[in-house]
Scaffold this motif. Structure first.
Motif, PDB file in Angstrom:
ATOM      1  N   ALA A  26      41.584  41.337  40.972  1.00 22.67           N
ATOM      2  CA  ALA A  26      40.852  42.130  40.008  1.00 22.67           C
ATOM      3  C   ALA A  26      39.346  42.066  40.218  1.00 22.67           C
ATOM      4  O   ALA A  26      38.592  42.515  39.384  1.00 22.67           O
ATOM      5  CB  ALA A  26      41.187  41.659  38.594  1.00 22.67           C
ATOM      6  N   ALA A  27      38.915  41.479  41.320  1.00 21.71           N
ATOM      7  CA  ALA A  27      37.480  41.283  41.510  1.00 21.71           C
ATOM      8  C   ALA A  27      36.763  42.615  41.667  1.00 21.71           C
ATOM      9  O   ALA A  27      37.363  43.659  41.895  1.00 21.71           O
ATOM     10  CB  ALA A  27      37.225  40.416  42.721  1.00 21.71           C
TER      11      ALA A  27
ATOM     12  N   PRO B 126      34.837  37.394  36.832  1.00 19.83           N
ATOM     13  CA  PRO B 126      35.581  36.281  37.438  1.00 19.83           C
ATOM     14  C   PRO B 126      37.045  36.306  37.046  1.00 19.83           C
ATOM     15  O   PRO B 126      37.425  36.865  36.021  1.00 19.83           O
ATOM     16  CB  PRO B 126      34.882  35.046  36.865  1.00 19.83           C
ATOM     17  N   ASP B 127      37.823  35.683  37.912  1.00 26.13           N
ATOM     18  CA  ASP B 127      39.267  35.586  37.745  1.00 26.13           C
ATOM     19  C   ASP B 127      39.647  35.003  36.396  1.00 26.13           C
ATOM     20  O   ASP B 127      40.603  35.413  35.774  1.00 26.13           O
ATOM     21  CB  ASP B 127      39.776  34.640  38.832  1.00 26.13           C
TER      22      ASP B 127
ATOM     23  N   SER C 148      49.950  39.283  32.913  1.00 27.47           N
ATOM     24  CA  SER C 148      48.722  39.391  32.145  1.00 27.47           C
ATOM     25  C   SER C 148      47.565  38.901  32.999  1.00 27.47           C
ATOM     26  O   SER C 148      47.746  38.071  33.874  1.00 27.47           O
ATOM     27  CB  SER C 148      48.800  38.530  30.894  1.00 27.47           C
ATOM     28  N   SER C 149      46.399  39.441  32.739  1.00 27.50           N
ATOM     29  CA  SER C 149      45.239  38.986  33.479  1.00 27.50           C
ATOM     30  C   SER C 149      44.187  38.511  32.500  1.00 27.50           C
ATOM     31  O   SER C 149      44.147  38.942  31.356  1.00 27.50           O
ATOM     32  CB  SER C 149      44.694  40.115  34.337  1.00 27.50           C
TER      33      SER C 149
ATOM     34  N   ASP D 253      45.387  36.174  47.348  1.00 29.97           N
ATOM     35  CA  ASP D 253      45.707  37.521  46.883  1.00 29.97           C
ATOM     36  C   ASP D 253      46.210  37.539  45.444  1.00 29.97           C
ATOM     37  O   ASP D 253      46.310  38.588  44.823  1.00 29.97           O
ATOM     38  CB  ASP D 253      46.759  38.161  47.796  1.00 29.97           C
ATOM     39  N   VAL D 254      46.600  36.362  44.923  1.00 32.08           N
ATOM     40  CA  VAL D 254      47.117  36.295  43.558  1.00 32.08           C
ATOM     41  C   VAL D 254      46.088  35.591  42.694  1.00 32.08           C
ATOM     42  O   VAL D 254      45.523  34.576  43.102  1.00 32.08           O
ATOM     43  CB  VAL D 254      48.462  35.532  43.533  1.00 32.08           C
ATOM     44  N   ALA D 255      45.861  36.148  41.508  1.00 31.06           N
ATOM     45  CA  ALA D 255      44.894  35.525  40.600  1.00 31.06           C
ATOM     46  C   ALA D 255      45.311  34.092  40.323  1.00 31.06           C
ATOM     47  O   ALA D 255      46.488  33.811  40.112  1.00 31.06           O
ATOM     48  CB  ALA D 255      44.842  36.315  39.292  1.00 31.06           C
ATOM     49  N   ASN D 256      44.344  33.137  40.334  1.00 26.66           N
ATOM     50  CA  ASN D 256      44.814  31.756  40.325  1.00 26.66           C
ATOM     51  C   ASN D 256      45.331  31.209  39.005  1.00 26.66           C
ATOM     52  O   ASN D 256      46.091  30.258  39.022  1.00 26.66           O
ATOM     53  CB  ASN D 256      43.876  30.820  41.087  1.00 26.66           C
TER      54      ASN D 256
END
Lengths: 408, 196
Positions: free
Chosen positions: A4-5, A136-137, A202-203, B128-131
């Motif tokens: 998602a960056a 940010p992540d 979910s993000s 590649d995967v959100a941590n």
């Protein structure tokens, strides 16, 4: 690098990209400062309207430059450092209140085209980018981290002043902020739980939280209103704003943790207070009100992101000011009861309800039955909690009546 | 670039740790500790572990040190006396021995780890995967048992703290009101030293 960056940083990072990032940083800082100035004016003007007064009306049209005039005056004032203070920490504290608010604002999407699955990406100087300084992540977690860091400014300001009232004020403030952090986190958790993408993941990034709410799936109603109310109450308490402004209860504590501050350092506290209000408002808009998302009425899509964000933010900030003018200050025990005995249990219960609904949706359960069972369980838990509370009160009362022996 | 970030982060950590040990004022020591935690967060970010960095700041810098400061502020730890008194006889010597031993073990682990060449015992990071997603998957599948045990441990700790705080012998219940205010940062100044 990461899903998602910001697309700006995914390719080759050249001079133009660097300049864009630098420009965004400068613009974010500028927006923060100007918005703070306008917010102080806005609050004073609205409060005076609500209280049937005129309010600032001398500097500039409608007194809009009043903050600037105050700022200039305050810079010229003598900067006192009390003899009994801890000088190093005394100087550090105002800076510590300011920085978290700036960093948080850098993670808020303040504009961008969220229609047609664009995900807030706009095109500038030959590069695709998001209209936020950083994405940010760990998005929302970083915001929570910053809100937990914000306690230090208040705490250290009171301690380092070397005086009793500021210390009491800062102990109150930090106890309040630490208590309400949990409720704040539970509100955020509800948002993260419902905002999943197509893959069902979910993000935490602010950008994808806004994208998930497009076009009208605002978390305000998707999470069922309760997390929004919890978040707003907790945010008001985090900001130490009325009706939770026990920190600055003048009759009891003089000027609280900022009593000993004067001149420019006092101005920094004052600015930080309002900047924090704006940042918190922006977080509410991002998490619950769809951020900069909204319909494009005419013209380019990127313009409407700013418009919708601004309108929503002003609405939330007006609500903050309105609350301040209408609700009397609560007592400290009421404040703590509300945080620990109402908001946190309710937040945990609501989170479990949302989890239940999501698991039910994945497993193909009947949604009506899921919600009904969850409601019965919640009511039963509430009853048990009440029973436990009543029993403990009864036992305490009995123990007080008993002449000798050990309280059990 | 990576080296610059690492060196800066490591410097922040080391300076913070040095400050914790050397500052005589407990509040300054706690502030140095925050510096160390932020340095560690920077190192986590340099390793693409943004989630860990955020959690590091929330849990350690945002909660634990806040509690430290709370206790220091409420109890008003006397800055001047603290370094003179040795509550347990020979604790300084013991601390030095323990410190050297831990450093030796750490150095051994680093050297031995380089010999085996193993980099990660759990799972390598997938960029590649959100941590948060990666950590969540590992935590709730392979390490579910450890996770649940930890949560039970925390619940026991909370229940224990509440029980200890609530069940007091009769003689201790509110018989004496403490009308002393918490001590602000003036202690050292009163004794003729400037607390800077």
């Amino acid at each position: 690098m990461i899903v998602a960056a910001d697309p700006l940083l995914s390719g080759h990072v050249g001079l133009v990209v660097f300049l864009i990032v630098l420009g965004k940083a400068v613009v974010t800082l500028g927006i923060c400062l100007i918005a703070t100035m306008l917010m102080i004016w806005f609050e004073r003007k609205v409060i005076s309207d609500l209280q049937n007064r005129i309010g600032p009306n001398r500097a500039g049209p409608f007194g809009i430059l009043q903050t600037l005039a105050d700022g200039l005056k305050v810079i010229l004032k003598e900067d006192l450092v009390p003899e009994k203070s801890d000088r190093w920490v005394f100087r550090l504290a105002p800076i510590l209140t300011m920085i978290p608010a700036f960093i948080t604002f850098g993670m808020i999407p303040i504009g961008g085209d969220f229609t047609d699955g664009n995900g807030g990406v706009v095109h500038m100087f030959g590069h695709d980018t998001l209209l936020q300084l950083a994405n940010p992540d760990a998005g929302v977690l970083v915001i929570l981290a910053m809100s937990s860091i914000a306690v230090y400014g208040v705490m250290l300001a009171g301690w380092s002043s070397g005086s009793k009232y500021p210390l009491l004020g800062s102990v109150r403030a930090s106890a309040q902020m630490v208590s309400y952090e949990a409720a704040l986190g539970l509100g955020v958790l509800a948002v993260v739980l419902v905002g999943s993408n197509d893959a069902g993941i979910s993000s935490l990034t602010t950008n994808s939280i806004v994208s998930a709410q497009m076009p009208w799936g605002w978390n305000l109603w998707v999470t069922g209103l309760v997390p929004f109310v919890i978040f707003i109450l907790a945010a008001t308490a985090e900001l130490n704003r009325p009706p939770f402004d026990l920190v600055e209860a003048e009759q009891e504590l003089v000027g609280s943790f900022q009593t000993e501050y004067s001149g420019f350092r006092f101005a920094i506290f004052y600015l930080a207070e309002f900047l924090n209000a704006i940042t918190m408002g922006a977080i509410v808009v991002t998490l619950f009100l769809g951020g900069p998302g909204g319909p494009v009425l005419f013209g380019p899509g990127w313009m409407w992101g700013f418009v919708w964000f601004f309108l929503k933010l002003v609405a939330v900030l007006y609500a903050f000011v309105w609350t301040r003018a209408s609700v009397p200050r609560v007592r400290y025990d009421q404040l703590m009861d509300l945080g620990w005995k109402v908001l946190i249990p309710l937040g945990v219960g609501w989170m479990l309800l949302l989890v239940g609904i999501r698991v039910g949706a994945d497993a193909g359960w009947n949604p009506v039955v899921t919600v009904a069972v969850a409601a019965v369980v919640m009511v039963a838990c509430y009853g048990l909690l009440r029973l436990a509370g009543a029993t403990s009160r009864r036992l305490a009362a009995e123990a007080l009546d008993a002449p000798e022996g050990v309280i059990d | 670039m990576e080296w610059v970030v690492f060196v800066l982060g490591a410097l922040i950590c080391a300076l913070g740790a040095f400050g914790v040990v050397t500052r005589s004022n407990p509040v300054h020591a706690a502030l140095s500790l925050i510096g160390t935690f932020f340095g560690i967060a920077v190192l986590f970010i340099a390793q693409d572990a943004e989630f860990l960095a955020a959690v590091q700041v929330i849990v350690y810098a945002g909660s634990i040190v806040v509690l430290f400061l709370f206790v220091i502020m409420l109890l008003g730890v006397d800055t001047a006396e603290d370094l003179e008194v040795e509550p347990i006889t020979g604790q300084r010597t013991a601390a030095v021995v323990a410190g050297v031993a831990i450093a030796a073990v750490l150095i051994f682990v680093v050297v031995a780890g380089a010999i085996t060449g193993a980099t990660s015992s759990a799972a390598p990071i997938d960029t590649d995967v959100a941590n948060p997603v990666q950590i969540g998957r590992v935590l709730f599948t392979d390490y579910l048992w450890a996770f649940e045990i930890t949560s039970i441990l925390l619940v026991i700790a909370v229940v224990g703290a509440v029980t200890l705080a609530r069940h007091r012998p009769d003689g201790m219940v509110d018989d004496e009101l403490v009308d002393e205010l918490p001590a602000p940062a003036v202690v050292a100044v009163d004794e003729g030293e400037v607390a800077t």
